[in-house]
Design a protein around this motif. Sequence first.
Motif, mmCIF file in Angstrom:
data_model
loop_
_atom_site.group_PDB
_atom_site.id
_atom_site.type_symbol
_atom_site.label_atom_id
_atom_site.label_comp_id
_atom_site.label_asym_id
_atom_site.label_seq_id
_atom_site.Cartn_x
_atom_site.Cartn_y
_atom_site.Cartn_z
ATOM 1 N N ARG A 117 45.623 29.125 47.910
ATOM 2 C CA ARG A 117 46.389 29.600 47.288
ATOM 3 C C ARG A 117 46.076 29.368 45.803
ATOM 4 N N TYR A 118 45.830 30.337 44.817
ATOM 5 C CA TYR A 118 45.272 29.999 43.377
ATOM 6 C C TYR A 118 46.351 30.678 42.492
ATOM 7 N N CYS A 119 46.462 29.917 41.447
ATOM 8 C CA CYS A 119 47.107 30.576 40.373
ATOM 9 C C CYS A 119 46.373 30.784 38.987
ATOM 10 N N LEU A 120 46.254 31.960 38.504
ATOM 11 C CA LEU A 120 45.155 32.353 37.286
ATOM 12 C C LEU A 120 46.292 32.321 36.204
ATOM 13 N N SER A 121 45.955 31.522 35.107
ATOM 14 C CA SER A 121 46.736 31.754 33.918
ATOM 15 C C SER A 121 45.906 32.113 32.687
ATOM 16 N N ALA A 122 46.129 33.254 31.990
ATOM 17 C CA ALA A 122 45.475 33.667 30.983
ATOM 18 C C ALA A 122 46.329 33.547 29.705
ATOM 19 N N SER A 123 45.778 33.557 28.462
ATOM 20 C CA SER A 123 46.493 33.299 27.321
ATOM 21 C C SER A 123 47.477 34.467 26.964
ATOM 22 N N GLU A 156 48.294 36.145 24.369
ATOM 23 C CA GLU A 156 47.789 37.286 23.590
ATOM 24 C C GLU A 156 47.089 37.988 24.523
ATOM 25 N N PHE A 157 46.248 37.695 25.452
ATOM 26 C CA PHE A 157 45.141 38.628 26.477
ATOM 27 C C PHE A 157 46.373 39.103 27.528
ATOM 28 N N VAL A 158 47.734 38.728 27.987
ATOM 29 C CA VAL A 158 48.494 39.076 28.636
ATOM 30 C C VAL A 158 49.213 40.201 28.114
ATOM 31 N N LYS A 159 49.623 39.850 26.700
ATOM 32 C CA LYS A 159 50.408 40.825 26.004
ATOM 33 C C LYS A 159 49.659 42.124 25.796
ATOM 34 N N ARG A 160 48.241 42.124 25.470
ATOM 35 C CA ARG A 160 47.377 43.287 25.196
ATOM 36 C C ARG A 160 47.209 44.095 26.345
ATOM 37 N N HIS A 161 47.126 43.347 27.579
ATOM 38 C CA HIS A 161 46.340 44.014 28.813
ATOM 39 C C HIS A 161 47.339 44.144 29.862
ATOM 40 N N ARG A 162 48.600 43.994 29.681
ATOM 41 C CA ARG A 162 49.611 43.714 30.691
ATOM 42 C C ARG A 162 49.649 44.734 31.800
ATOM 43 N N TRP A 197 42.824 42.535 44.277
ATOM 44 C CA TRP A 197 43.257 42.949 43.195
ATOM 45 C C TRP A 197 44.577 42.434 42.469
ATOM 46 N N LEU A 198 44.645 42.180 41.415
ATOM 47 C CA LEU A 198 46.008 41.650 40.764
ATOM 48 C C LEU A 198 46.434 42.490 39.669
ATOM 49 N N PRO A 199 47.675 42.404 39.462
ATOM 50 C CA PRO A 199 48.219 42.916 38.056
ATOM 51 C C PRO A 199 47.985 41.789 37.005
ATOM 52 N N ILE A 200 47.853 42.101 35.646
ATOM 53 C CA ILE A 200 47.743 41.043 34.617
ATOM 54 C C ILE A 200 48.957 40.638 34.370
ATOM 55 N N GLU A 201 49.380 39.506 34.654
ATOM 56 C CA GLU A 201 50.646 38.742 34.254
ATOM 57 C C GLU A 201 50.407 37.258 33.649
ATOM 58 N N GLU A 202 51.490 36.789 33.357
ATOM 59 C CA GLU A 202 51.314 35.464 32.926
ATOM 60 C C GLU A 202 50.636 34.495 33.792
ATOM 61 N N ARG A 203 51.204 34.626 35.102
ATOM 62 C CA ARG A 203 50.746 33.701 36.142
ATOM 63 C C ARG A 203 50.662 34.547 37.318
ATOM 64 N N MET A 204 49.250 34.713 37.823
ATOM 65 C CA MET A 204 48.798 35.392 38.527
ATOM 66 C C MET A 204 48.801 34.689 40.173
ATOM 67 N N VAL A 205 49.410 34.675 40.986
ATOM 68 C CA VAL A 205 49.183 33.817 42.104
ATOM 69 C C VAL A 205 48.386 34.685 43.240
ATOM 70 N N GLN A 206 47.485 34.322 43.842
ATOM 71 C CA GLN A 206 47.102 35.117 44.944
ATOM 72 C C GLN A 206 46.513 34.059 45.927
#
Length: 123
Positions: free
Chosen positions: A75-81, A83-89, A103-112
């Motif tokens: 189980r991984y959690c990916l965290s982007a900035s 600003e990046f999430v806001k622009r590419h939500r 495949w993941l939708p771009i969110e603040e905390r992406m867990v997969q």
Amino acid sequence: MPDMDMIWMLVVMILCLLAGGLLAVQHFMRWHTVCVYNWDGQRYRFLGRECLHKRNDDYVINMRERIGDLSYTTRYCLSASREFVKRHRFAGLLLRAGASEAWLPIEERMVQDIYYRNSGRWK
């Protein structure tokens, strides 16, 4: 002996170049990387940063084998900035862990949950 004004001008110029370089590194780290965390059974532990690559209209993260070796679970959690999430939500993100893909939708905390599999090229 060189003129003192010339020395101070050189010092100010070097400091400006250093500040510009640091700002460029900060921009790259904020917009072109994500933090990778792994669940160890109690909390998420930081494993490192991975670069974001844009392929066609989607973003791709190629997880290194080292990140897979340091992992406790799948189980991984990916965290982007922010600003990046806001622009590419509503954009898509492809997470590659060796031969595995998710495949993941771009969110603040992406867990997969994804298992790192070698691609078999070393056989």
